[in-house]
Design an enzyme around this catalytic site. Sequence first.
Site, PDB file in Angstrom:
ATOM      1  N   ASP A 119     -14.536  -7.607  62.921  1.00 26.06           N
ATOM      2  CA  ASP A 119     -13.092  -7.887  63.152  1.00 26.06           C
ATOM      3  C   ASP A 119     -12.792  -8.896  62.034  1.00 26.06           C
ATOM      4  O   ASP A 119     -13.021  -9.934  62.316  1.00 26.06           O
ATOM      5  CB  ASP A 119     -12.702  -8.286  64.420  1.00 26.06           C
ATOM      6  CG  ASP A 119     -11.145  -8.436  64.510  1.00 26.06           C
ATOM      7  OD1 ASP A 119     -10.412  -8.684  63.813  1.00 26.06           O
ATOM      8  OD2 ASP A 119     -10.722  -8.148  65.913  1.00 26.06           O
ATOM      9  N   HIS A 120     -12.048  -8.330  60.795  1.00 26.26           N
ATOM     10  CA  HIS A 120     -11.888  -9.355  59.884  1.00 26.26           C
ATOM     11  C   HIS A 120     -10.956 -10.643  60.067  1.00 26.26           C
ATOM     12  O   HIS A 120     -11.145 -11.514  59.493  1.00 26.26           O
ATOM     13  CB  HIS A 120     -11.375  -8.594  58.415  1.00 26.26           C
ATOM     14  CG  HIS A 120     -10.028  -8.246  58.429  1.00 26.26           C
ATOM     15  ND1 HIS A 120      -9.614  -6.997  58.696  1.00 26.26           N
ATOM     16  CD2 HIS A 120      -8.856  -8.886  58.116  1.00 26.26           C
ATOM     17  CE1 HIS A 120      -8.331  -6.979  58.786  1.00 26.26           C
ATOM     18  NE2 HIS A 120      -7.947  -7.969  58.219  1.00 26.26           N
TER      19      HIS A 120
ATOM     20  N   HIS B  50      -7.623  -7.484  66.909  1.00 29.44           N
ATOM     21  CA  HIS B  50      -7.138  -8.931  66.253  1.00 29.44           C
ATOM     22  C   HIS B  50      -6.267  -9.659  67.109  1.00 29.44           C
ATOM     23  O   HIS B  50      -6.681 -10.884  67.628  1.00 29.44           O
ATOM     24  CB  HIS B  50      -6.219  -8.609  64.837  1.00 29.44           C
ATOM     25  CG  HIS B  50      -6.678  -7.660  63.946  1.00 29.44           C
ATOM     26  ND1 HIS B  50      -8.037  -7.569  63.766  1.00 29.44           N
ATOM     27  CD2 HIS B  50      -6.112  -6.740  63.219  1.00 29.44           C
ATOM     28  CE1 HIS B  50      -8.387  -6.691  62.684  1.00 29.44           C
ATOM     29  NE2 HIS B  50      -7.021  -6.193  62.234  1.00 29.44           N
TER      30      HIS B  50
END
Length: 520
Positions: free
Chosen positions: A203-204, A266
Site C-alpha cells: 500500500d504505497h 489507504h
Amino acid sequence: MEALDQLDELLSCRLDVGRKAVKPCTIVIFGASGDLTARKLIPALYHLYLEKQLPDPFRIVGFARRAKSDAAWRDELLQDWQKYSRAKDVNAANWNAFAANIFYCEGEFSDAGAYQKLRNQLAGFGHEALRRNLVCYLATSPSQFALVTEQLQKSGLLLRDEGSGFEQKLVVEKPFGRDLLSARQLNNELTRFAHEKQIYRIDHYLGKETVQNILMFRFSNSVFEQLWTRQSVDHVQITVSETLGVGGRGGYYEEAGALRDMVQNHLLQVLALIAMEPPVSLEAECIRDEKVKLLKSIREFGPAQVSSFAVRGQYAAGEIDGQKVPGYRQEAKVGADSSTETFVAARLLVDNWRWSGVPFYLRTGKRLALNSSEVRVQFRPTPNVLFAAQCGPKLDANSITLRLQPNEGISLRFNGKAPGVSMEIRPVRMQFDYEAEFGAYTPEAYQRLLLEVIAGDSTLFIRRDEVETAWSIVDPIRQAWTGQPLEAAELYPAGSWGPAAADDLLARLGHKWRMTQSGH
Ligand SMILES: NC(=O)c1ccc[n+]([C@@H]2O[C@H](COP(=O)([O-])OP(=O)(O)OC[C@H]3O[C@@H](n4cnc5c(N)ncnc54)[C@H](OP(=O)(O)O)[C@@H]3O)[C@@H](O)[C@H]2O)c1
C-alpha cells in the site's frame, strides 16, 4: 562553555541502526514493460543506488513478453527516467554504472520454459546470493499474481525452505482482491506456494514519510498521546482529495470505484495508524497486530444501515482551476450511465475502550476542490464557562492537523488573545513544516518500500488478516450500492467538495468538514 550546556539541543535518534543489513540479491520485475516499472520502480531503485542503499552486488531483471535486448531495455528505461523523474539531468556515468546491473528476460507468464530461462540467467550472474536471494516484484495485473507465483514455485525459484540463509520474497501490488471473498481466495492461492512472511502486499501510502510519521508523532510525544482518547477528542476527519479525474484509467476505475481504490486500503490504513494502541515493540508483527485489532474494532453495519453511515458521489462537469472539465460519464472507457462512485464519505465508529463514541469521518474523491491529504483531530470544546460562556460557538475548539500532502507538516490550532486593549480571542496556528525544518528532500514512497523488502522488514506492508479485515469493513457498503443507480443528488460538480449529503453526514452530529490547507 557552561552556558552552552544549558542550550536545548536537537538530539536525534537513529532507529534503524538495528535494521537488518541488505544482502546481495536480484530484483525480478514481472510485468517489466509496464507503466509502474518505468514511472516508479526503476526511478526508486536508481535513487537507492545513488544513495548507496542497494546491496553490493545486486541485479535487476525485467520479465515481460515483448522481445528486447538488455541494451534496448536500458535505453528505454533511461528515456522513461528522463520523462518521469523530478531531477531531469541524469549523470551519464552514474546511470551507466547502475544500468550495467539491469537485464531483460523475455517470457510469457504461463510458460514454464521462460522460468527456466530466468533461472539460467540468474545462475549466469555467478554469485549464489544473486541466484537465491530474490525479490520477485509482481507488477502485473492482479489476475496474474497466482499464476506467476505458482510458476516460480514449480520452477524452483521460490522456495519455502527456512534456514538456508537465502530468501525469496514476493511483492504484490494493489488492488489485492475485489472483496473479502476474492481477497481470501487470492491469499489462499499465494500461500499455497509461499509463506505469509514471504509476501509483501504494497500500500504505497505506507511508504510516505508523513504517514510513517504518524506513529512517531503519537508515541514519542507524551503531550499529544495523553490527549489521544475519547475524553479529549470530539471526532477525527481523514480527507484524501484529488483535483484530478480518472484520466486514461477509466477502464480500471469502472471496475474499482473510490471505495475499492482508496477507502479499503489507504484511508483505512491511515485510520489504523491514527487510532491503534501502542504496540509492545517496534517489531513488524507487533505493529501489524495492533493495526488489525483496531480494524477489527470498527463497528460493522449491514447493507440496510449503509445510508446512515456512508455517502457516495460521482463528479459531473465543472471547473478546476478555472478550466472546464468533463464529468466522469464523459471520460474515456466510462459508461454513459455509469454508477461508479468517484467520491465516498463515511462515518465509522471504533468500539474499543479508547475511542468509544468518537466518530471517525473518512472522505475521498476525484475532481474535488483541492489536492490534499490530511487528518484532523478535533478536540472537545472547553466547559461552557468563562470565555466559552460569552463566545458560544465562536470559541473554536482546539485541533491538530497532520498534513500528509502537500505541504507536509503538522499544525496545532488553539486560541489566543488578539493584541490590543480590547478583549478579543481568535484561533491561532502553530505550524511544523517538513520542508522548512528538514529541507525539500522527501523520498518517493517506492524507494522506502523497496528498501524495506530488500532488508526483509514487513512493517510497512499489509498482512493477510489486515487486508481481509479491511475488506470486511467496506463489503457491506459495496453491497448496498451495487445495482442501485446513482441519483441526481449524488452527482457533484467537478471542483466542489462532493455531494451535499457528505455535509449532512457530519451535520447530524453537529460537525462539519474542516481543512487547514485552504485556510478554512
Ligand atoms: N501504474 C501505476 O502507477 C500503478 C499504481 C499502483 C498499482 N499499480 C498496479 O501495478 C500492477 C502493474 O501496473 P502497470 O500499470 O505497470 O501495468 P501495465 O502497464 O499493464 O503493465 C503490465 C506489463 O505486464 C506484461 N505482461 C502482461 N501480460 C503478460 C504475460 N502474460 N506474460 C508476460 N508479461 C505480461 C506486459 O508487458 P508485455 O506486453 O511486454 O508482455 C505489460 O507491460 C497492476 O496490478 C496495477 O494495478 C500500478
